[in-house]
Design a protein around this motif. Structure first.
Motif, PDB file in Angstrom:
ATOM      1  N   ASP A   1      18.911   0.417  -2.675  1.00 46.14           N
ATOM      2  CA  ASP A   1      18.221   1.334  -3.564  1.00 46.14           C
ATOM      3  C   ASP A   1      18.625   2.625  -3.757  1.00 46.14           C
ATOM      4  O   ASP A   1      18.485   3.128  -4.813  1.00 46.14           O
ATOM      5  CB  ASP A   1      17.310   1.685  -2.843  1.00 46.14           C
ATOM      6  CG  ASP A   1      15.986   0.925  -2.249  1.00 46.14           C
ATOM      7  OD1 ASP A   1      16.089  -0.501  -2.741  1.00 46.14           O
ATOM      8  OD2 ASP A   1      15.247   0.692  -1.076  1.00 46.14           O
TER       9      ASP A   1
ATOM     10  N   ASN B   1      19.968   1.733  -7.453  1.00 48.13           N
ATOM     11  CA  ASN B   1      18.093   0.956  -7.902  1.00 48.13           C
ATOM     12  C   ASN B   1      17.068   1.868  -7.971  1.00 48.13           C
ATOM     13  O   ASN B   1      16.588   1.391  -9.184  1.00 48.13           O
ATOM     14  CB  ASN B   1      17.790  -0.325  -7.408  1.00 48.13           C
ATOM     15  CG  ASN B   1      18.992  -1.748  -7.466  1.00 48.13           C
ATOM     16  OD1 ASN B   1      19.423  -1.611  -8.440  1.00 48.13           O
ATOM     17  ND2 ASN B   1      18.416  -2.509  -6.242  1.00 48.13           N
ATOM     18  N   ASP B   2      16.749   2.736  -7.308  1.00 52.36           N
ATOM     19  CA  ASP B   2      15.598   4.157  -7.560  1.00 52.36           C
ATOM     20  C   ASP B   2      16.645   5.469  -7.337  1.00 52.36           C
ATOM     21  O   ASP B   2      16.222   5.240  -6.222  1.00 52.36           O
ATOM     22  CB  ASP B   2      15.422   3.357  -6.442  1.00 52.36           C
ATOM     23  CG  ASP B   2      13.806   4.322  -5.982  1.00 52.36           C
ATOM     24  OD1 ASP B   2      13.704   4.821  -6.614  1.00 52.36           O
ATOM     25  OD2 ASP B   2      13.025   3.864  -5.508  1.00 52.36           O
TER      26      ASP B   2
ATOM     27  N   GLU C   1      11.324  -9.368  -0.493  1.00 49.77           N
ATOM     28  CA  GLU C   1      11.947  -7.625  -0.374  1.00 49.77           C
ATOM     29  C   GLU C   1      13.629  -8.090  -1.053  1.00 49.77           C
ATOM     30  O   GLU C   1      13.145  -6.965  -1.923  1.00 49.77           O
ATOM     31  CB  GLU C   1      12.255  -8.086   1.502  1.00 49.77           C
ATOM     32  CG  GLU C   1      13.527  -8.244   1.363  1.00 49.77           C
ATOM     33  CD  GLU C   1      14.182  -7.879   2.804  1.00 49.77           C
ATOM     34  OE1 GLU C   1      15.135  -7.349   2.605  1.00 49.77           O
ATOM     35  OE2 GLU C   1      13.749  -8.320   3.888  1.00 49.77           O
ATOM     36  N   ASN C   2      13.310  -9.237  -1.979  1.00 54.35           N
ATOM     37  CA  ASN C   2      14.068  -9.361  -2.391  1.00 54.35           C
ATOM     38  C   ASN C   2      13.752  -9.772  -4.212  1.00 54.35           C
ATOM     39  O   ASN C   2      14.299  -9.281  -5.268  1.00 54.35           O
ATOM     40  CB  ASN C   2      15.593 -10.328  -3.068  1.00 54.35           C
ATOM     41  CG  ASN C   2      16.697 -10.123  -1.587  1.00 54.35           C
ATOM     42  OD1 ASN C   2      16.524  -8.987  -1.365  1.00 54.35           O
ATOM     43  ND2 ASN C   2      16.303 -11.247  -0.914  1.00 54.35           N
ATOM     44  N   ASP C   3      12.558  -9.389  -4.523  1.00 51.24           N
ATOM     45  CA  ASP C   3      11.425  -9.254  -5.831  1.00 51.24           C
ATOM     46  C   ASP C   3      12.456  -8.187  -7.061  1.00 51.24           C
ATOM     47  O   ASP C   3      11.624  -7.246  -6.051  1.00 51.24           O
ATOM     48  CB  ASP C   3       9.823  -9.743  -5.296  1.00 51.24           C
ATOM     49  CG  ASP C   3       9.507  -9.846  -6.835  1.00 51.24           C
ATOM     50  OD1 ASP C   3       9.757  -9.799  -7.763  1.00 51.24           O
ATOM     51  OD2 ASP C   3       8.314  -8.512  -6.892  1.00 51.24           O
TER      52      ASP C   3
ATOM     53  N   ARG D   1       8.816  -5.627  -7.278  1.00 50.80           N
ATOM     54  CA  ARG D   1       8.484  -4.877  -6.449  1.00 50.80           C
ATOM     55  C   ARG D   1       7.303  -4.727  -6.653  1.00 50.80           C
ATOM     56  O   ARG D   1       6.667  -3.379  -6.638  1.00 50.80           O
ATOM     57  CB  ARG D   1       9.214  -3.489  -6.926  1.00 50.80           C
ATOM     58  CG  ARG D   1      11.109  -3.546  -6.701  1.00 50.80           C
ATOM     59  CD  ARG D   1      11.747  -2.189  -6.594  1.00 50.80           C
ATOM     60  NE  ARG D   1      11.002  -1.266  -5.918  1.00 50.80           N
ATOM     61  CZ  ARG D   1      12.302  -1.094  -4.863  1.00 50.80           C
ATOM     62  NH1 ARG D   1      12.588  -2.558  -4.075  1.00 50.80           N
ATOM     63  NH2 ARG D   1      11.675   0.328  -4.580  1.00 50.80           N
TER      64      ARG D   1
ATOM     65  N   TYR E   1       5.113  -4.844  -4.573  1.00 51.33           N
ATOM     66  CA  TYR E   1       4.932  -4.429  -3.129  1.00 51.33           C
ATOM     67  C   TYR E   1       4.228  -2.426  -3.605  1.00 51.33           C
ATOM     68  O   TYR E   1       3.904  -2.352  -3.200  1.00 51.33           O
ATOM     69  CB  TYR E   1       5.420  -4.862  -1.857  1.00 51.33           C
ATOM     70  CG  TYR E   1       5.213  -4.236  -0.498  1.00 51.33           C
ATOM     71  CD1 TYR E   1       3.805  -4.495   0.026  1.00 51.33           C
ATOM     72  CD2 TYR E   1       6.434  -3.451   0.164  1.00 51.33           C
ATOM     73  CE1 TYR E   1       4.271  -3.828   0.935  1.00 51.33           C
ATOM     74  CE2 TYR E   1       5.917  -2.475   0.885  1.00 51.33           C
ATOM     75  CZ  TYR E   1       4.657  -2.891   1.554  1.00 51.33           C
ATOM     76  OH  TYR E   1       4.877  -2.499   3.518  1.00 51.33           O
ATOM     77  N   TYR E   2       5.669  -2.223  -4.317  1.00 47.49           N
ATOM     78  CA  TYR E   2       5.177  -0.671  -4.018  1.00 47.49           C
ATOM     79  C   TYR E   2       4.112   0.018  -5.054  1.00 47.49           C
ATOM     80  O   TYR E   2       4.615   0.682  -5.365  1.00 47.49           O
ATOM     81  CB  TYR E   2       6.848  -0.430  -4.604  1.00 47.49           C
ATOM     82  CG  TYR E   2       7.879  -1.007  -2.921  1.00 47.49           C
ATOM     83  CD1 TYR E   2       7.876   0.088  -1.705  1.00 47.49           C
ATOM     84  CD2 TYR E   2       8.205  -1.540  -3.404  1.00 47.49           C
ATOM     85  CE1 TYR E   2       8.801  -0.659  -1.678  1.00 47.49           C
ATOM     86  CE2 TYR E   2       9.103  -2.270  -2.462  1.00 47.49           C
ATOM     87  CZ  TYR E   2       9.270  -1.482  -1.420  1.00 47.49           C
ATOM     88  OH  TYR E   2       9.941  -1.935  -0.259  1.00 47.49           O
ATOM     89  N   ARG E   3       4.153  -1.781  -6.496  1.00 50.40           N
ATOM     90  CA  ARG E   3       3.114  -1.239  -7.268  1.00 50.40           C
ATOM     91  C   ARG E   3       1.720  -0.762  -8.100  1.00 50.40           C
ATOM     92  O   ARG E   3       1.018  -0.951  -8.489  1.00 50.40           O
ATOM     93  CB  ARG E   3       3.879  -1.830  -8.068  1.00 50.40           C
ATOM     94  CG  ARG E   3       4.798  -1.771  -8.702  1.00 50.40           C
ATOM     95  CD  ARG E   3       5.750  -2.771  -9.509  1.00 50.40           C
ATOM     96  NE  ARG E   3       5.467  -2.613 -11.054  1.00 50.40           N
ATOM     97  CZ  ARG E   3       5.335  -3.639 -12.011  1.00 50.40           C
ATOM     98  NH1 ARG E   3       6.199  -4.162 -11.884  1.00 50.40           N
ATOM     99  NH2 ARG E   3       4.883  -3.713 -12.761  1.00 50.40           N
TER     100      ARG E   3
ATOM    101  N   TYR F   1       0.055   0.340  -1.153  1.00 54.89           N
ATOM    102  CA  TYR F   1       1.223   1.016  -0.847  1.00 54.89           C
ATOM    103  C   TYR F   1       0.792   2.691   0.160  1.00 54.89           C
ATOM    104  O   TYR F   1       2.293   2.534   0.727  1.00 54.89           O
ATOM    105  CB  TYR F   1       2.329   0.975  -1.956  1.00 54.89           C
ATOM    106  CG  TYR F   1       3.349   1.734  -1.821  1.00 54.89           C
ATOM    107  CD1 TYR F   1       4.856   0.864  -0.287  1.00 54.89           C
ATOM    108  CD2 TYR F   1       4.550   2.887  -2.203  1.00 54.89           C
ATOM    109  CE1 TYR F   1       5.750   1.323   0.152  1.00 54.89           C
ATOM    110  CE2 TYR F   1       4.985   2.963  -2.017  1.00 54.89           C
ATOM    111  CZ  TYR F   1       6.274   2.082  -0.195  1.00 54.89           C
ATOM    112  OH  TYR F   1       7.091   2.855  -0.368  1.00 54.89           O
TER     113      TYR F   1
ATOM    114  N   LYS G   1      10.395  -4.731   4.828  1.00 56.03           N
ATOM    115  CA  LYS G   1      10.867  -3.883   3.352  1.00 56.03           C
ATOM    116  C   LYS G   1       9.274  -5.252   2.596  1.00 56.03           C
ATOM    117  O   LYS G   1       9.317  -5.768   2.238  1.00 56.03           O
ATOM    118  CB  LYS G   1      11.733  -3.811   3.080  1.00 56.03           C
ATOM    119  CG  LYS G   1      12.474  -2.759   3.762  1.00 56.03           C
ATOM    120  CD  LYS G   1      14.081  -2.565   2.803  1.00 56.03           C
ATOM    121  CE  LYS G   1      15.056  -1.488   4.063  1.00 56.03           C
ATOM    122  NZ  LYS G   1      16.443  -0.769   3.827  1.00 56.03           N
TER     123      LYS G   1
END
Length: 547
Positions: A194, A197-198, A471-473, A476, A478-480, A484, A547
């Motif tokens: 991350d 990536n973030d 978790e490797n999608d 993401r 799950y965060y969107r 969340y 995660k």
């Protein structure tokens, strides 16, 4: 979905005598009897009723339900009226409408912006872009610059060791360092963490260390910077929405900056600056850089802000013997409004995103309210909440999580419904609508995952697809969506989602394209999962940390 003789038929079907059966004033708290009653109420959630509601809130009259605008207000009124007519209670004590949790967002846009390094001037929107909607440089200010490698601050690798950055402007490189063999230093594999990536990881690290801003050098050349930041050019002149920060320690401003401007701030060349990565690769650890920070640096990035009132819409059903515990059912009712620059259809109706989830919440609320009238009300309380400003960054649910009507410690789970009425491009190939993507159910609670599996097997028989739960999608998801903001507070969540289709965030997302029979099945699955969460003897455990 309102049936005049509903209660009498239900009691007869369940074999309870009219004089001895449960009532709203004398509800059953027997989990087995409540499970037996559930199918009758689940069946009241129908494709016809979903369609009836959706053709209203996703009509052109509602103008795409853009946050803070006329159509969003109309949708809020419609949802609140449905809650009220179905017998739900408005739980909000403050304000004139107990069904509204009202608050102000900040509508803001960038004004004057530049960076002076000596006599050289670098322009905001051309040489750098400030991310987010706030700035510590409302007026031109002198800046104390320091270089912090890749801006990473973890147990195994820290660019901040023995570095004082309090109230300073930190210049860091984008991405993350690699070893000489090409693997990333943080992960030890070919996959970046991350930190690479973030950008928020670097912003948060700078904030924790007390920095005023973190300037992330992006790309290795001017042309590469322009290519990587092209989308920011498209948004830089547009107003954006955000929550007003109430924290005592402001978040460090995050800035994408060109390698030319970054090199000027460190009195070096772009080649030497980007070459720092080779030094780290060779050493296999952070190394001290031989850069001399420029002394005469001034920055201005002004942000012009005005308040924008909006509201979450809340309907509440109080539980019986476990009423202090709360299950929250959510969907976002906002969308992205109208684009006047388009020719032809300008209205983004948002029938699937997330009109489909919104009408599902309305139907679930009515089903539970009718059950309570018949004496089969939930043991735990249920909060049905349609949230605003999801499309602007999950802001409505974030506001609720920071200003909850019911304590988060008492919140058992969040059931979130966001896009359930279409097939994604993959399923369109086989014309298979009998599926739903399930995301997040096992992240914090193994029991929530099992409850949903059992509810599906017993009542619905959809194909439950977990590919986006990985978790490797890279998507993401799950965060969107709004769940969340509950998950990050340790509350188990489950997210129902049909995937992305060609009309996603396009004017073609209209009610006539919704597959109402498919949406009915997903809404019923959400109902049965919520029913079990609300009525089981024990609150679900929080026993995972995935995660």
């Amino acid at each position: 979905m309102r049936h005049n003789v509903y209660a009498a038929l239900l009691l007869a079907a369940l074999g309870f005598g009219c004089t001895k059966g449960p009532s709203a004033s004398n509800p059953t708290v027997d989990a087995a009897k409540l499970r037996e009653a559930a199918p009758k109420y689940g069946q009241t959630i129908t494709a016809a009723d979903l369609s009836k509601h959706l053709y209203i809130i996703a009509s052109d009259e509602y103008e795409g339900r853009n946050t803070g605008e006329k159509g969003q207000k109309m949708a809020a009124e419609y949802i609140a009226r449905e809650f009220r007519e179905d017998g739900l209670v408005g739980p909000v004590k403050a304000g004139s409408n107990p069904f509204y949790q009202t608050f102000d967002l900040e509508k803001s846009q960038w004004g004057e912006g530049h960076m002076m390094v000596g006599s050289e001037k670098y322009l905001m929107g051309q040489d750098f872009f400030v991310l987010g909607s706030s700035s510590p440089f409302q007026t031109e200010q002198a800046a104390n610059v320091v270089f912090a490698g890749f801006g990473i601050d973890s147990e195994s690798y820290s660019d901040y060791a023995n570095l004082d950055v309090k109230d300073k402007v930190v210049v860091v490189l984008a991405g993350e360092p690699k070893k000489a063999d090409g693997n990333y230093l943080i992960s030890g594999t070919t996959k970046a963490s991350d930190w690479g990536n973030d950008y928020r990881q670097k912003r948060n690290a700078a904030t924790k260390r007390g920095a005023k801003a973190v300037l992330i050098v992006t790309g290795t050349t001017a042309s590469e910077f322009n290519s990587l930041t092209q989308r920011y050019k498209n948004f830089a002149s547009r107003p954006s929405l955000g929550l007003k920060s109430n924290t005592s320690q402001p978040t460090a401003a995050a800035v994408f900056i060109s390698p030319v401007a970054g090199a000027a701030l460190l009195s070096t060349t772009t080649e030497n600056l980007t070459g720092y990565a080779d030094q780290v690769a060779k050493a296999g650890k952070p190394v001290a850089a031989n850069f001399t920070a420029a002394k005469d640096v001034k920055i201005q990035a002004s942000r012009i802000s005005t308040p924008l009132p909006t509201e979450n819409v809340l309907g509440f059903i109080e539980g019986s013997d476990k009423k202090d515990e709360v299950v929250v059912v959510t969907a976002h009712y906002d969308h992205v409004g109208i684009d006047e620059s388009r020719t032809g259809d300008k209205i983004y109706n948002g029938a699937n995103d997330d009109g489909s989830g919104t009408v599902a919440v309305i139907e679930l609320a009515e089903a539970f309210a009718q059950a309570k009238k018949d004496g089969f009300g939930p043991r735990r309380s249920i909060l049905f909440m349609t949230v605003t400003a999801e499309e602007k960054g999950l802001l409505g649910s974030e506001y609720y999580s920071e200003n909850p009507i019911f304590p988060l410690a008492n919140t058992v789970a969040n059931v979130n419904i966001d896009m359930i009425g279409r097939m994604d491009t993959e399923h369109e190939k086989t014309n298979d609508s009998n599926y739903i993507y399930v995301i997040g159910a096992d992240k914090l609670s193994s029991e929530l995952h099992q409850i949903n599996e059992e509810a599906n097997q017993k009542h619905v028989n959809l194909k439950l697809d977990y590919r986006f739960n990985d978790e490797n999608d890279p998507n993401r998801f799950y965060y969107r969506s709004d769940h969340y903001n509950f998950a990050k507070n340790g509350i188990p969540i489950i997210f129902y989602f049909n995937g992305v289709h060609a009309d996603y965030h396009q004017p073609g997302d209209e009610p006539q394209k919704i597959l109402y029979d498919a949406a009915e099945k997903v809404a019923r699955l959400a109902f049965h999962t919520t029913w079990e969460l609300a009525n089981r003897d024990n609150r679900i455990v929080v026993d995972s940390n995935k995660k």
